[in-house]
Enzyme design. Structure first.
Site, PDB file in Angstrom:
ATOM      1  N   GLN A   1       0.820  -1.204   0.000  1.00 51.18           N
ATOM      2  CA  GLN A   1       0.000   0.000   0.000  1.00 51.18           C
ATOM      3  C   GLN A   1       0.861   1.264   0.000  1.00 51.18           C
ATOM      4  OE1 GLN A   1      -3.170   0.496  -0.444  1.00 51.18           O
ATOM      5  NE2 GLN A   1      -3.705  -1.677  -0.584  1.00 51.18           N
ATOM      6  N   SER A   2       2.013   1.183  -0.623  1.00 51.79           N
ATOM      7  CA  SER A   2       2.951   2.305  -0.640  1.00 51.79           C
ATOM      8  C   SER A   2       2.380   3.541  -1.335  1.00 51.79           C
ATOM      9  CB  SER A   2       4.237   1.879  -1.353  1.00 51.79           C
ATOM     10  OG  SER A   2       5.055   2.992  -1.633  1.00 51.79           O
ATOM     11  N   ASN A   3       2.363   4.662  -0.619  1.00 54.20           N
ATOM     12  CA  ASN A   3       1.971   5.929  -1.229  1.00 54.20           C
ATOM     13  C   ASN A   3       2.991   6.349  -2.286  1.00 54.20           C
ATOM     14  OD1 ASN A   3      -0.276   6.308   0.562  1.00 54.20           O
ATOM     15  ND2 ASN A   3       1.144   6.988   2.133  1.00 54.20           N
TER      16      ASN A   3
ATOM     17  N   CYS B   1       4.929   4.413  -4.160  1.00 59.67           N
ATOM     18  CA  CYS B   1       4.808   3.613  -5.379  1.00 59.67           C
ATOM     19  C   CYS B   1       3.586   4.030  -6.186  1.00 59.67           C
ATOM     20  CB  CYS B   1       4.756   2.127  -5.028  1.00 59.67           C
ATOM     21  SG  CYS B   1       6.348   1.467  -4.474  1.00 59.67           S
TER      22      CYS B   1
END
Length: 348
Positions: free
Chosen positions: A90-92, A94
């Site tokens: 859930q990387s912001n 990425c």
């Protein structure tokens, strides 16, 4: 004016490098009046403000976009056509990189830490909507082999005739921190327009780059402001070292000399909870309370944890005597949705 009576520098004493204008800047600086009245003033604390970097753009919202303005300028300046970066499922960062790549016509390869059957939700959904190529690795392989994974994918793209540009976690290095060196100038300009200089700037710290940029920016601007990062993973010693590492890298890139060991790098690691991207019920309650009081959306991975920690420290009087504190909202609202089951208490 600084608290010692000297003037706050209004411009950075160094020229910015190449930059692609991607964000809607400046972002607003807003007072959190009801939060201040409920949590800060009763304990002798400061007025709480929020720098709305969750509004840097729509889908590309958050702090990562400021960093990517400088990173993508370097990439395209070198003739690269592919961005390779990494992060949690859930990387912001990425998600923002995927959407920036789509906007600029660049290919994006994401190396994600996750499980074998991840639900298409939140940032992970947006990665796919932006048509990024996604490779998901289990936590152990990701941690032990990340540098090798970057090398593998870079070589793979080169073998197909592409020119890849590798971006570290969170775009947190000596290039990426330019985003928050410049943001610190913007923030101080905002504050001076309202007639104050904050004693404290607070942010979530997850890869260290935002805190590094703010710390260095406030140093270059000669403010008397203390920057504190509320850690969402690892520990205080890790982030103190990481912030200084990023600043030393910046110094090497621009040819500046700064005594990094003399810089005050303030990290609060008391509210990490069970670990990265894991929060306990009080954090979710804080997220709900802030939304109901101020219409401000936080997330359980970064900003929710940091703001929850800030409220606990206000309650304990740790900021007593200060007049103004700015919380830098680094975005992340898309990560609310995969954690929807933790808000079952709503309506109780």
């Amino acid at each position: 004016m600084n608290r010692d009576g000297t003037a706050v520098r209004k411009s950075l004493p160094i020229e910015l490098p190449a930059r692609l204008r991607l964000a809607n800047l400046p972002t607003p600086l807003q007072p959190l009046s009801r939060i201040s009245e409920r949590f800060s003033y009763p304990c002798g604390g400061p007025r709480i403000w929020v720098k709305r970097d969750d509004l840097t753009e729509s889908g590309m919202s958050g702090n990562k976009l400021r960093k990517l303005e400088f990173v993508t300028a370097a990439a395209t300046g070198q003739g690269c056509d592919t961005l390779i970066t990494c992060g949690g499922i859930q990387s912001n960062h990425c998600r923002t990189t995927a959407l920036v790549g789509a906007r600029l016509g660049l290919q994006v390869q994401l190396l994600l830490r996750g499980g074998t059957s991840e639900e298409m939700d939140g940032n992970f959904l947006l990665d796919h909507l932006a048509d990024a190529s996604v490779a998901v690795y289990l936590a152990r392989e990701y941690k032990e082999a990340l540098s090798g994974l970057f090398q593998y994918w870079a070589e793979d793209y080169r073998s197909r005739g592409h020119r890849p540009f590798c971006i570290p976690t969170g775009a947190s290095d000596g290039l990426g921190i330019w985003g928050y060196i410049e943001a610190s100038r913007e923030l101080m300009t905002d504050c001076l327009a309202y007639g104050f200089e904050p004693e404290h700037i607070v942010c979530a710290t997850g890869s260290g780059g935002t805190q590094a940029g703010l710390t260095l920016g406030c140093h270059l601007l000669e403010t008397g402001c203390k920057v504190t990062g509320y850690a969402v993973c690892d520990n205080a010693a890790y982030f103190q070292a990481k912030v200084r590492e990023d600043i030393r890298h910046w110094c090497a890139l621009v040819g500046e000399k700064i005594e990094t060991d003399a810089l005050a790098v303030c990290v609060n690691a008391d509210y990490i909870g069970p670990g990265y991207a894991q929060a306990e019920r009080p954090v979710y309650q804080t997220i709900a309370e802030v939304a109901s009081l101020e219409g401000l959306l936080l997330d359980p991975v970064y900003t929710g944890k940091a703001f929850h920690g800030l409220l606990q420290d206000l309650n304990m009087g740790k900021y007593a005597g200060a007049k103004n504190l700015v919380f830098v909202h680094t975005g992340g609202q898309f990560a609310l949705f995969p954690y929807r089951q933790h808000f079952s208490f709503l309506g109780d």
